[in-house]
Write a protein that holds these residues in place. Sequence first.
Motif, mmCIF file in Angstrom:
data_model
loop_
_atom_site.group_PDB
_atom_site.id
_atom_site.type_symbol
_atom_site.label_atom_id
_atom_site.label_comp_id
_atom_site.label_asym_id
_atom_site.label_seq_id
_atom_site.Cartn_x
_atom_site.Cartn_y
_atom_site.Cartn_z
ATOM 1 N N UNK A 198 0.836 -1.198 0.000
ATOM 2 C CA UNK A 198 0.000 0.000 0.000
ATOM 3 C C UNK A 198 0.868 1.244 0.000
ATOM 4 N N UNK A 199 0.435 2.323 -0.669
ATOM 5 C CA UNK A 199 1.161 3.595 -0.586
ATOM 6 C C UNK A 199 1.239 4.068 0.863
ATOM 7 N N UNK A 200 2.225 4.897 1.165
ATOM 8 C CA UNK A 200 2.459 5.350 2.536
ATOM 9 C C UNK A 200 1.221 5.915 3.202
ATOM 10 N N UNK A 201 0.463 6.766 2.492
ATOM 11 C CA UNK A 201 -0.709 7.404 3.093
ATOM 12 C C UNK A 201 -1.795 6.397 3.430
ATOM 13 N N UNK A 202 -1.815 5.246 2.755
ATOM 14 C CA UNK A 202 -2.837 4.239 2.991
ATOM 15 C C UNK A 202 -2.382 3.140 3.940
ATOM 16 N N UNK A 203 -1.119 3.142 4.333
ATOM 17 C CA UNK A 203 -0.639 2.109 5.244
ATOM 18 C C UNK A 203 -1.453 2.043 6.547
ATOM 19 N N UNK A 204 -1.838 3.198 7.135
ATOM 20 C CA UNK A 204 -2.632 3.116 8.373
ATOM 21 C C UNK A 204 -3.972 2.410 8.213
ATOM 22 N N UNK A 205 -4.479 2.322 6.969
ATOM 23 C CA UNK A 205 -5.776 1.664 6.778
ATOM 24 C C UNK A 205 -5.691 0.160 7.029
ATOM 25 N N UNK A 206 -4.488 -0.382 7.171
ATOM 26 C CA UNK A 206 -4.356 -1.801 7.529
ATOM 27 C C UNK A 206 -5.090 -2.105 8.829
ATOM 28 N N UNK A 207 -5.146 -1.110 9.713
ATOM 29 C CA UNK A 207 -5.774 -1.306 11.020
ATOM 30 C C UNK A 207 -7.279 -1.552 10.874
ATOM 31 N N UNK A 208 -7.850 -1.131 9.758
ATOM 32 C CA UNK A 208 -9.293 -1.322 9.538
ATOM 33 C C UNK A 208 -9.649 -2.804 9.519
ATOM 34 N N UNK A 209 -8.676 -3.681 9.266
ATOM 35 C CA UNK A 209 -8.941 -5.122 9.269
ATOM 36 C C UNK A 209 -9.544 -5.582 10.597
ATOM 37 N N UNK A 210 -9.232 -4.866 11.687
ATOM 38 C CA UNK A 210 -9.720 -5.246 13.014
ATOM 39 C C UNK A 210 -11.214 -5.002 13.165
ATOM 40 N N UNK A 211 -11.701 -3.937 12.554
ATOM 41 C CA UNK A 211 -13.045 -3.437 12.861
ATOM 42 C C UNK A 211 -14.193 -4.368 12.494
ATOM 43 N N UNK A 212 -14.238 -4.959 11.280
ATOM 44 C CA UNK A 212 -15.438 -5.732 10.920
ATOM 45 C C UNK A 212 -15.787 -6.856 11.885
ATOM 46 N N UNK A 213 -14.859 -7.751 12.235
ATOM 47 C CA UNK A 213 -15.273 -8.819 13.163
ATOM 48 C C UNK A 213 -15.584 -8.306 14.564
ATOM 49 N N UNK A 214 -14.871 -7.254 15.000
ATOM 50 C CA UNK A 214 -15.122 -6.704 16.339
ATOM 51 C C UNK A 214 -16.508 -6.078 16.418
ATOM 52 N N UNK A 215 -16.849 -5.265 15.432
ATOM 53 C CA UNK A 215 -18.169 -4.619 15.428
ATOM 54 C C UNK A 215 -19.264 -5.657 15.216
ATOM 55 N N UNK A 216 -19.012 -6.621 14.327
ATOM 56 C CA UNK A 216 -20.014 -7.666 14.075
ATOM 57 C C UNK A 216 -20.281 -8.467 15.346
#
Length: 322
Positions: A198-216
Motif C-alpha cells: 500500500x502507498x504510505x498514506x494508505x498504510x494506516x488503513x491496515x488497522x481497519x482489518x480489526x473493525x469488521x469482526x469486532x463490530x459484528x
Amino acid sequence: MSDAAPSATRLEHFHVTFFAIVMGLSGLTLALHASEVAYGLSSLASDISFYATVVVFIVIALFYAAKAMRHGASVRAEWNHPVKLAFFPAISISLLLLATASVGRFDGLAETLWLAGAALQAVLTLAVVSGWIGTRAFLHGQLSPAWFIPAVGNVIVPIAGSQLGYVDLSWYFMSVGLIFWIVLLTLVINRLVFHVPLPGRLQPTLVILIAPPAVAFVAWVRMTGDIGPFALILLNAAYFFTLLVAMQLPRIIRLPFALSFWALSFPFAAVTIASFVHAGAAGSAVHKMIGTVLLAALVVIIAGLVLRTMKAITAGEICQPE
C-alpha cells in the motif's frame, strides 16, 4: 487551516476523510462507556468524550457542507476518486456511532440520528457498490482496507438499531455487512499478499482489518444475546487481526502524518468494546483485563492523533493539494 476557518483554497481540499476523526472519537466515547459499565463507574469520562465528539462532528459537517456548496466540482472529484470514494460512508457511520452513543443519554436524538444514518448508509452502500461493479474500471492496486467502510460498515447499524426496536432492519444491515466482509476480506488479503505494498498514506488503513469482526461481534450479541461459537469466531478473528496489525504499527507510525492515520482509532475502539461486552456477557475477568489494556492503548492513540492533527493544522499541512 491555520486560521480559525479554512481559506477558500483550503476549503476546496477539505476532504471527506475528516469524518474518520468523528468515527475515532465516537469509538473512544463508546469504549469509555463500556469500561464504565464493566467497572461500575460514573459516566463522566464518556459524557465529556460524547459532547466533544458532537462538537467536532458539527464543525466538520459544516465545513464539508460549505465545501459542497462552494466547490461542488471538488466533491464530485472525490466521489470519482477510486480511493476517496470509500470514505463517503464515513459520514453515515459517524451519524450511526453518535446515535449509538446517544442511546441511554438522549433516546429521542438517538432514534433521529439512527434513522438518518441508516438511510444514508443504505443509499451510500448501494451507490458505492454499484460504482464498483458498474462501467468504471478499478485497478487492483486501488483496493485497500478502506473499501470495508462502505459495505462492511453496515454491521454498525444493528448495535443501536436493535436497542431502538428496529430488529428486522438491523438484520438486513447485518446480513449485508457480513456477506461483504467475507468477499472484501478475500480481495484485500489477495491484494496485500500478491501485489505491491500500500502507498504510505494508505498504510494506516491496515488497522481497519480489526473493525469488521469486532463490530459484528458486538452487533451479534446485542441482537441475539448469544456468545456461542459464531460470536467467539468473530471476537477471536478481531483479536488475530489486532495482533497482526500490532506487528505493523512500529513501521506505520514512522510514516509522515496524514489524516489517514485516524484509521488507527476506531478499529482499536471496536475491539476494546467487544472485549468489555464479552467480559460482561460471560463474566470473564480475562476479557475484562484485555479490554482495559486495549482501552489504555486507545487513549494513547487518540491523544497522539489529536496532537499530531493540531500540529499539522497549525503548520498548514492539512487541506493541501495532493
